[in-house]
Design a protein around this motif. Structure first.
Motif, PDB file in Angstrom:
ATOM      1  N   ASP A  75       0.837  -1.200   0.000  1.00 48.46           N
ATOM      2  CA  ASP A  75       0.000   0.000   0.000  1.00 48.46           C
ATOM      3  C   ASP A  75       0.873   1.253   0.000  1.00 48.46           C
ATOM      4  O   ASP A  75       1.448   1.623   1.022  1.00 48.46           O
ATOM      5  N   TYR A  76       0.948   1.890  -1.149  1.00 49.88           N
ATOM      6  CA  TYR A  76       1.663   3.156  -1.266  1.00 49.88           C
ATOM      7  C   TYR A  76       1.086   3.906  -2.456  1.00 49.88           C
ATOM      8  O   TYR A  76       0.633   3.305  -3.444  1.00 49.88           O
ATOM      9  N   ALA A  77       1.093   5.219  -2.359  1.00 53.70           N
ATOM     10  CA  ALA A  77       0.531   6.052  -3.417  1.00 53.70           C
ATOM     11  C   ALA A  77       1.612   6.399  -4.432  1.00 53.70           C
ATOM     12  O   ALA A  77       2.779   6.569  -4.079  1.00 53.70           O
ATOM     13  N   LEU A  78       1.212   6.520  -5.689  1.00 52.70           N
ATOM     14  CA  LEU A  78       2.130   6.884  -6.755  1.00 52.70           C
ATOM     15  C   LEU A  78       1.978   8.360  -7.097  1.00 52.70           C
ATOM     16  O   LEU A  78       0.938   8.966  -6.850  1.00 52.70           O
ATOM     17  N   GLY A  79       3.017   8.922  -7.677  1.00 48.91           N
ATOM     18  CA  GLY A  79       2.958  10.319  -8.087  1.00 48.91           C
ATOM     19  C   GLY A  79       4.112  11.119  -7.513  1.00 48.91           C
ATOM     20  O   GLY A  79       5.163  10.572  -7.158  1.00 48.91           O
ATOM     21  N   LEU A  80       3.901  12.421  -7.428  1.00 50.33           N
ATOM     22  CA  LEU A  80       4.924  13.349  -6.950  1.00 50.33           C
ATOM     23  C   LEU A  80       4.619  13.762  -5.523  1.00 50.33           C
ATOM     24  O   LEU A  80       3.456  14.016  -5.171  1.00 50.33           O
ATOM     25  N   THR A  81       5.642  13.839  -4.705  1.00 52.37           N
ATOM     26  CA  THR A  81       5.437  14.138  -3.285  1.00 52.37           C
ATOM     27  C   THR A  81       4.790  15.500  -3.062  1.00 52.37           C
ATOM     28  O   THR A  81       4.107  15.710  -2.070  1.00 52.37           O
ATOM     29  N   THR A  82       4.981  16.427  -3.981  1.00 46.84           N
ATOM     30  CA  THR A  82       4.420  17.773  -3.848  1.00 46.84           C
ATOM     31  C   THR A  82       2.942  17.828  -4.205  1.00 46.84           C
ATOM     32  O   THR A  82       2.292  18.853  -3.992  1.00 46.84           O
ATOM     33  N   GLY A  83       2.414  16.733  -4.769  1.00 45.79           N
ATOM     34  CA  GLY A  83       1.037  16.745  -5.233  1.00 45.79           C
ATOM     35  C   GLY A  83       0.879  17.349  -6.619  1.00 45.79           C
ATOM     36  O   GLY A  83      -0.243  17.462  -7.132  1.00 45.79           O
ATOM     37  N   GLU A  84       1.996  17.688  -7.257  1.00 46.19           N
ATOM     38  CA  GLU A  84       1.946  18.354  -8.553  1.00 46.19           C
ATOM     39  C   GLU A  84       1.460  17.425  -9.669  1.00 46.19           C
ATOM     40  O   GLU A  84       1.082  17.881 -10.751  1.00 46.19           O
ATOM     41  N   HIS A  85       1.419  16.124  -9.398  1.00 46.90           N
ATOM     42  CA  HIS A  85       1.032  15.176 -10.441  1.00 46.90           C
ATOM     43  C   HIS A  85      -0.355  15.462 -11.015  1.00 46.90           C
ATOM     44  O   HIS A  85      -0.619  15.151 -12.173  1.00 46.90           O
ATOM     45  N   VAL A  86      -1.228  16.069 -10.224  1.00 46.41           N
ATOM     46  CA  VAL A  86      -2.590  16.329 -10.710  1.00 46.41           C
ATOM     47  C   VAL A  86      -2.601  17.334 -11.848  1.00 46.41           C
ATOM     48  O   VAL A  86      -3.592  17.428 -12.581  1.00 46.41           O
ATOM     49  N   HIS A  87      -1.518  18.076 -12.012  1.00 39.20           N
ATOM     50  CA  HIS A  87      -1.445  19.090 -13.070  1.00 39.20           C
ATOM     51  C   HIS A  87      -0.829  18.548 -14.363  1.00 39.20           C
ATOM     52  O   HIS A  87      -0.678  19.290 -15.332  1.00 39.20           O
ATOM     53  N   PHE A  88      -0.476  17.246 -14.376  1.00 38.01           N
ATOM     54  CA  PHE A  88       0.183  16.673 -15.541  1.00 38.01           C
ATOM     55  C   PHE A  88      -0.719  15.749 -16.362  1.00 38.01           C
ATOM     56  O   PHE A  88      -0.246  15.114 -17.297  1.00 38.01           O
ATOM     57  N   HIS A  89      -1.999  15.668 -16.011  1.00 33.34           N
ATOM     58  CA  HIS A  89      -2.855  14.700 -16.681  1.00 33.34           C
ATOM     59  C   HIS A  89      -3.493  15.265 -17.946  1.00 33.34           C
ATOM     60  O   HIS A  89      -4.684  15.081 -18.206  1.00 33.34           O
ATOM     61  N   GLY A  90      -2.701  15.946 -18.730  1.00 35.05           N
ATOM     62  CA  GLY A  90      -3.123  16.453 -20.020  1.00 35.05           C
ATOM     63  C   GLY A  90      -1.937  16.454 -20.952  1.00 35.05           C
ATOM     64  O   GLY A  90      -0.790  16.643 -20.520  1.00 35.05           O
ATOM     65  N   VAL A  91      -2.162  16.247 -22.235  1.00 33.64           N
ATOM     66  CA  VAL A  91      -1.062  16.144 -23.189  1.00 33.64           C
ATOM     67  C   VAL A  91      -0.247  17.431 -23.238  1.00 33.64           C
ATOM     68  O   VAL A  91       0.986  17.411 -23.185  1.00 33.64           O
ATOM     69  N   LEU A  92      -0.920  18.572 -23.320  1.00 33.17           N
ATOM     70  CA  LEU A  92      -0.197  19.843 -23.383  1.00 33.17           C
ATOM     71  C   LEU A  92       0.595  20.088 -22.105  1.00 33.17           C
ATOM     72  O   LEU A  92       1.716  20.615 -22.147  1.00 33.17           O
ATOM     73  N   ALA A  93       0.027  19.711 -20.969  1.00 32.70           N
ATOM     74  CA  ALA A  93       0.738  19.892 -19.694  1.00 32.70           C
ATOM     75  C   ALA A  93       2.020  19.062 -19.670  1.00 32.70           C
ATOM     76  O   ALA A  93       3.060  19.516 -19.177  1.00 32.70           O
ATOM     77  N   MET A  94       1.966  17.845 -20.206  1.00 33.52           N
ATOM     78  CA  MET A  94       3.162  16.999 -20.211  1.00 33.52           C
ATOM     79  C   MET A  94       4.264  17.599 -21.084  1.00 33.52           C
ATOM     80  O   MET A  94       5.453  17.462 -20.774  1.00 33.52           O
ATOM     81  N   TYR A  95       3.868  18.269 -22.146  1.00 32.35           N
ATOM     82  CA  TYR A  95       4.864  18.877 -23.021  1.00 32.35           C
ATOM     83  C   TYR A  95       5.415  20.182 -22.464  1.00 32.35           C
ATOM     84  O   TYR A  95       6.623  20.441 -22.524  1.00 32.35           O
ATOM     85  N   PHE A  96       4.538  21.037 -21.915  1.00 35.76           N
ATOM     86  CA  PHE A  96       4.939  22.414 -21.648  1.00 35.76           C
ATOM     87  C   PHE A  96       5.095  22.776 -20.168  1.00 35.76           C
ATOM     88  O   PHE A  96       5.756  23.760 -19.861  1.00 35.76           O
ATOM     89  N   ARG A  97       4.518  21.982 -19.257  1.00 33.50           N
ATOM     90  CA  ARG A  97       4.659  22.341 -17.844  1.00 33.50           C
ATOM     91  C   ARG A  97       6.113  22.332 -17.368  1.00 33.50           C
ATOM     92  O   ARG A  97       6.499  23.200 -16.575  1.00 33.50           O
ATOM     93  N   PRO A  98       6.971  21.399 -17.832  1.00 34.62           N
ATOM     94  CA  PRO A  98       8.377  21.467 -17.410  1.00 34.62           C
ATOM     95  C   PRO A  98       9.031  22.798 -17.758  1.00 34.62           C
ATOM     96  O   PRO A  98       9.812  23.339 -16.954  1.00 34.62           O
ATOM     97  N   PHE A  99       8.719  23.351 -18.930  1.00 38.83           N
ATOM     98  CA  PHE A  99       9.294  24.649 -19.306  1.00 38.83           C
ATOM     99  C   PHE A  99       8.749  25.759 -18.408  1.00 38.83           C
ATOM    100  O   PHE A  99       9.494  26.653 -17.993  1.00 38.83           O
ATOM    101  N   ALA A 100       7.453  25.687 -18.091  1.00 42.13           N
ATOM    102  CA  ALA A 100       6.861  26.692 -17.202  1.00 42.13           C
ATOM    103  C   ALA A 100       7.478  26.615 -15.808  1.00 42.13           C
ATOM    104  O   ALA A 100       7.764  27.646 -15.181  1.00 42.13           O
ATOM    105  N   ASN A 101       7.717  25.394 -15.327  1.00 42.55           N
ATOM    106  CA  ASN A 101       8.341  25.226 -14.013  1.00 42.55           C
ATOM    107  C   ASN A 101       9.748  25.797 -13.996  1.00 42.55           C
ATOM    108  O   ASN A 101      10.166  26.446 -13.023  1.00 42.55           O
ATOM    109  N   LEU A 102      10.497  25.552 -15.063  1.00 42.57           N
ATOM    110  CA  LEU A 102      11.857  26.092 -15.136  1.00 42.57           C
ATOM    111  C   LEU A 102      11.839  27.613 -15.206  1.00 42.57           C
ATOM    112  O   LEU A 102      12.689  28.277 -14.601  1.00 42.57           O
ATOM    113  N   ALA A 103      10.891  28.162 -15.955  1.00 43.25           N
ATOM    114  CA  ALA A 103      10.791  29.622 -16.052  1.00 43.25           C
ATOM    115  C   ALA A 103      10.499  30.222 -14.689  1.00 43.25           C
ATOM    116  O   ALA A 103      11.084  31.245 -14.307  1.00 43.25           O
ATOM    117  N   ARG A 104       9.592  29.588 -13.935  1.00 42.38           N
ATOM    118  CA  ARG A 104       9.291  30.096 -12.583  1.00 42.38           C
ATOM    119  C   ARG A 104      10.509  29.973 -11.669  1.00 42.38           C
ATOM    120  O   ARG A 104      10.750  30.836 -10.824  1.00 42.38           O
TER     121      ARG A 104
END
Length: 333
Positions: A295-324
């Motif tokens: 019994d263990y949950a999968l994903g990111l410890t920060t809870g950010e995984h909920v923001h990656f469940h879209g094709v565009l998010a998978m492509y562009f969110r890493p760049f947005a995170n780096l910019a921030r």
């Protein structure tokens, strides 16, 4: 001339659109139907074992165990399906300009060694079992270490981690989760392995006077082929197939990789190996899950995984995170 280029461009797009549907029938691909079938057989074995030892925690029906709705209809899994279809097309379009190819490197390395060192006076026999075995083992050890170390860097370097988050954002796993990787990470992995593989095979070409020694099955390194057959597709699944404490010191079991995707503190940055687990033991990242550790949950410890469940998010969110991260305004004193 314009008509010829248009024909080439149109045929290129047709190939790109067809490419996602090639994978289940291409034995060079990880989700080849044959590899999926052997994984399914192993999953049935795991079900029989669990029903015998943990009947209360295991579904009564085999189909419910193999294909649980809460996994295969989860929004994270649906995002995997969409991303696979889109990204395979994107990959075909970007491959000619982004990837290093092994064959030219082999020839260049062989030619360079011949020019600098001269021809080998007594070349090795490329058909000799010991030469074939040496080539097979050295190639798989080289590639496996490179995959381990690049994975290690993806967890340790903030720049690479932002792109690797795409893979770790999965909340459930199916075989298609293996392809849930940002294209830049894929290009990084493939180019590094291609360069070093080309150099190694070029060296063997030089030593064997142009030979291509190695044991292969269907054109694949025999060890890698065996790895695909004995449950590779269970790595990204809910089926906890372990190899036992002793074998796990040598090989990465599907269960060990599933634990790698856990967001529990004890599992973070563990089990980064692809085939062999002794790299993890050398780097202090080996973790063999206990038999009651399910019994263990999968994903990111920060809870950010909920923001990656879209094709565009998978492509562009890493760049947005780096910019921030890079352009975040300095705090006022």
């Amino acid at each position: 001339m314009d008509g010829i280029w248009q024909t080439i461009w149109d045929s290129f797009w047709i190939r790109a659109l067809r490419d996602p549907f090639r994978y289940p029938v291409d034995f060079n691909e990880r989700i080849f139907i044959g590899y999926l079938a052997t994984s399914l057989i192993l999953a049935v074995g795991v079900y029989i074992y669990l029903r015998r030892h943990k009947p209360d925690a295991t579904p009564r029906g085999l189909f419910a165990f193999l294909f649980p709705k809460q996994v295969y209809l989860h929004k994270s899994a649906i995002a995997d399906y969409k991303f696979f279809l889109v990204d395979r097309i994107v990959f075909v379009l970007m491959a000619p300009i982004a990837l290093v190819y092994v064959e030219p490197l082999i020839g260049m390395t062989d030619a360079l060694l011949t020019r600098v060192l001269g021809p080998v006076s007594s070349p090795w026999d490329p058909g000799s079992p010991w030469v074939m075995g040496l080539a097979m083992v050295s190639q798989i050890l080289l590639v496996d270490f490179l995959l381990f170390y690049m994975h290690y860097l993806c967890h340790k370097l903030p720049l690479l981690w932002e792109f690797h988050k795409v893979h770790h954002s999965a909340e459930v796993m199916t075989p298609l989760t293996a392809y849930r990787m940002h294209p830049l990470e894929v290009v990084f992995n493939m180019n590094v392995t291609a360069i070093f593989t080309g150099l190694l095979l070029g060296l063997f070409g030089y030593l064997t006077n142009g030979g291509r020694p190695g044991f292969e099955i269907l054109g694949i390194n025999a060890i890698q082929f065996a790895f695909y057959v004995v449950g590779f597709n269970l790595r990204h699944s809910h089926v906890p197939l372990g190899y036992g404490s002793i074998v796990s010191q040598l090989l990465v079991s599907p269960w060990m990789h599933q634990v790698h995707h856990s967001r529990e503190t004890r599992h973070l940055d563990m089990n980064m190996g692809f085939i062999f687990s002794f790299w993890d033991r050398m780097f202090g990242t080996l973790y063999v899950p206990g038999k009651d550790e399910a019994d263990y949950a999968l994903g990111l410890t920060t809870g950010e995984h909920v923001h990656f469940h879209g094709v565009l998010a998978m492509y562009f969110r890493p760049f947005a995170n780096l910019a921030r991260r890079w352009f975040k305004p300095a705090k006022a004193a």
